[in-house]
Design a protein around this motif. Structure first.
Motif, PDB file in Angstrom:
ATOM      1  N   GLN A  27       1.151  -1.116  -0.026  1.00  0.00           N
ATOM      2  CA  GLN A  27      -0.069   0.081   0.117  1.00  0.00           C
ATOM      3  C   GLN A  27       0.499   1.223  -0.445  1.00  0.00           C
ATOM      4  O   GLN A  27       2.000   1.259  -0.019  1.00  0.00           O
ATOM      5  CB  GLN A  27      -0.941   0.303   1.613  1.00  0.00           C
ATOM      6  N   LYS A  28       0.290   2.694   0.194  1.00  0.00           N
ATOM      7  CA  LYS A  28       1.051   3.868  -0.134  1.00  0.00           C
ATOM      8  C   LYS A  28       0.386   4.430   1.429  1.00  0.00           C
ATOM      9  O   LYS A  28      -1.023   4.130   1.599  1.00  0.00           O
ATOM     10  CB  LYS A  28       0.817   4.549  -1.824  1.00  0.00           C
TER      11      LYS A  28
ATOM     12  N   GLN B  11       0.065   8.309   4.162  1.00  0.00           N
ATOM     13  CA  GLN B  11       0.537   9.805   4.058  1.00  0.00           C
ATOM     14  C   GLN B  11       1.090  10.023   5.009  1.00  0.00           C
ATOM     15  O   GLN B  11       0.036   9.358   6.013  1.00  0.00           O
ATOM     16  CB  GLN B  11      -0.262  10.555   2.855  1.00  0.00           C
TER      17      GLN B  11
ATOM     18  N   GLY C 232       2.557   9.611  -2.820  1.00  0.00           N
ATOM     19  CA  GLY C 232       2.214   8.960  -1.718  1.00  0.00           C
ATOM     20  C   GLY C 232       3.486   8.435  -1.940  1.00  0.00           C
ATOM     21  O   GLY C 232       4.735   7.914  -2.398  1.00  0.00           O
ATOM     22  N   TYR C 233       3.883   7.593  -0.177  1.00  0.00           N
ATOM     23  CA  TYR C 233       4.814   6.368   0.122  1.00  0.00           C
ATOM     24  C   TYR C 233       5.150   5.493  -0.294  1.00  0.00           C
ATOM     25  O   TYR C 233       3.503   5.110   0.532  1.00  0.00           O
ATOM     26  CB  TYR C 233       5.959   7.063   1.639  1.00  0.00           C
ATOM     27  N   ALA C 234       5.394   4.461  -0.277  1.00  0.00           N
ATOM     28  CA  ALA C 234       4.806   3.310  -0.823  1.00  0.00           C
ATOM     29  C   ALA C 234       5.961   2.148   0.329  1.00  0.00           C
ATOM     30  O   ALA C 234       6.365   2.632   1.401  1.00  0.00           O
ATOM     31  CB  ALA C 234       5.711   2.512  -1.704  1.00  0.00           C
TER      32      ALA C 234
ATOM     33  N   VAL D 212       9.460   2.786   4.084  1.00  0.00           N
ATOM     34  CA  VAL D 212       8.543   2.381   3.604  1.00  0.00           C
ATOM     35  C   VAL D 212       9.988   3.697   2.818  1.00  0.00           C
ATOM     36  O   VAL D 212      10.984   3.758   2.555  1.00  0.00           O
ATOM     37  CB  VAL D 212       7.657   4.640   3.724  1.00  0.00           C
TER      38      VAL D 212
ATOM     39  N   TRP E 266      -3.809   5.612   5.008  1.00  0.00           N
ATOM     40  CA  TRP E 266      -3.778   5.244   3.345  1.00  0.00           C
ATOM     41  C   TRP E 266      -3.208   5.885   2.785  1.00  0.00           C
ATOM     42  O   TRP E 266      -3.819   7.207   2.714  1.00  0.00           O
ATOM     43  CB  TRP E 266      -4.530   3.815   3.195  1.00  0.00           C
TER      44      TRP E 266
END
Length: 465
Positions: A277-278, A280, A292-294, A307, A323
């Protein structure tokens, strides 16, 4: 006076969905903004963990223990309006359509086998590569210059001349182009996007937002779907995705300060996040500039998320972390049901309603050590078309044809704007015996027909026109 506050229960109106093809087997794929679907139905994902009771004997009426079994396949319902954008452009739910049918056909290219006048009602093409759909829109390089779009409703392969096809029931000067002449050998190419059947269908990942909760389902197949034509509303595709595993995420908070560029984030509860997921930071409005940050790893023991890339600025304790998904505008425009046309053997029929049902039951491998279902394996399709129409003077003929299992061609045309229509075409459906029903002041017939192939994987094509 207190400030307005939102309820802390999930709101059913706040739902979104994304469907994306997976690049590797059973690997959760993150979607792009172009994978978004405006849903028309509840899209919750569920997965049951079956249990079994202990068999041990004891002098009690209570259960001694309950054991978890391997998970059953996950299911998620979906619903969306058919929203084409253009002849050769992805529509809303494009990956879902490919997962339903099997693949996106490679458009054919070729040349005119004979010279074409500006009034010809049929033409012959020599195909050099690609798939020739049952119907569609082609582009012909005309003489002396320019290009003409031509819609054809019938394609017949020349058995005596490999590569040659007769295209007929033409609409010349389609989508505002001008009917023109074309010399023998002029270039011809298919412009329509066509979803065709295949033995092996792609796996898709489904991402679902239910208010503040995010769900992701990996390894999905479309196991059933339907398109209904009525006199009301817009044309809608509904159905069920069946997959391997459901992941769930919700907001949490930062548990320890993280400096700029940090790739490890300590949160209060890592169990509400999952790899793939990503995320924030909504407190800092930090979503990696809209990307977003993976989350590449989750350590539930230390409540640490890894991340990528590293965060752009410092994150403080109690900052809200949640998310992130790629929201965007709706893709394409709806098709009104009132414009729908049903054709039987090429002739427009009078129907009260028509429902096209797609069914491809899917089983999953289940081996020792697997906590979740393994590879999806498609089984025999069971697709059909259901009609309802008024009983008229030709009822005896219809009843006789149903009793004899008459076979016909079926085409459902949705939309009125040239270049933004969608057609479901079946070269062979086999009628069943109609049922006679009373409906207030009238008598109706309801009939179901099985969708059959002519060759192998050619029973249904979904084509943009």
């Amino acid at each position: 006076m207190s400030e307005n506050t939102c309820p802390n229960v999930a709101l059913s109106r706040n739902q979104n969905m994304w469907v994306v093809k997976e690049s590797a087997d059973k690997t959760l794929e993150f979607p792009a903004v172009t994978d978004i679907i405006n849903v028309t139905a509840d899209v919750f994902a569920n997965q049951e963990i079956p249990t079994s009771d202990s068999k041990e004997k004891a002098n009690t009426l209570n259960k001694l223990n309950v054991f978890n079994s391997s998970a059953s396949p996950a299911t998620a319902n979906f619903g969306m309006y058919l929203r084409p954008t253009a002849l050769d452009a992805p529509m809303q739910g494009d990956a879902l359509m490919q997962a339903l049918q099997g693949k996106l056909a490679a458009p054919f290219t070729g040349t005119l086998a004979d010279a074409l006048t500006d009034s010809d009602a049929q033409l012959v093409v020599t195909v050099t590569s690609g798939h020739v759909p049952l119907r569609g829109v082609i582009e012909v390089t005309s003489t002396p210059s320019g290009k003409e779009l031509i819609r054809y409703r019938k394609a017949v392969k020349d058995a005596a001349s490999p590569g040659k096809w007769l295209l007929s029931e033409l609409t010349r000067g389609y989508k505002g182009t001008t009917a023109a002449s074309g010399a023998s050998g002029a270039a011809v190419s298919l412009k329509s996007r066509a979803f065709v059947q295949a033995l092996c269908r792609p796996n898709v990942s489904a991402w679902i937002v239910i208010d503040k909760t995010l769900q992701a389902v990996q390894g999905c197949h479309v196991t059933d779907a339907s398109i209904s034509a009525t006199k009301e509303g817009a044309v809608e595709l509904t159905g069920t995705l069946t997959g391997c595993r459901v992941f769930n995420a919700r907001p949490s908070s930062v548990g320890a300060e993280a400096q700029a560029s940090a790739a490890s984030i300590v949160v209060e509860d890592a169990k509400v996040f999952f790899t793939g997921q990503k995320i924030q930071n909504t407190t800092k409005s930090d979503d990696n500039s809209g990307k977003g940050y993976a989350v590449t790893a989750v350590d539930e023991r230390t409540n640490t998320l890894t991340v990528a890339p590293g965060i752009s600025g410092a994150w403080a304790v109690d900052d809200v972390v949640t998310w992130w998904m790629p929201y965007g505008p709706a893709i394409g425009n709806e098709l009104e049901n009132a414009d729908s046309v049903i054709r039987i053997d090429g002739t427009a029929g009078k129907m009260r309603s028509c429902t096209i049902k797609f069914s491809t039951p899917t089983e999953f491998t289940d081996e020792l050590g697997d906590r979740f279902p393994g590879q999806p394996i498609d089984t025999m399709r069971a697709s059909s078309v259901d009609f309802e129409y008024y009983m008229r003077n030709d009822a005896a003929k219809r009843l006789r044809e149903g009793s004899e299992g008459k076979e016909v061609r079926f085409d459902a045309e949705f939309g009125s704007e040239e270049g933004r229509k969608l057609v479901v075409s079946c070269p062979r459906i086999k009628n069943k015996m109609p049922a006679i029903n009373a409906d207030s002041a009238t008598v109706t017939l309801s009939q179901s027909s099985d969708i059959l192939g002519v060759g192998l994987e050619d029973a249904v094509e979904i084509i943009l026109e």
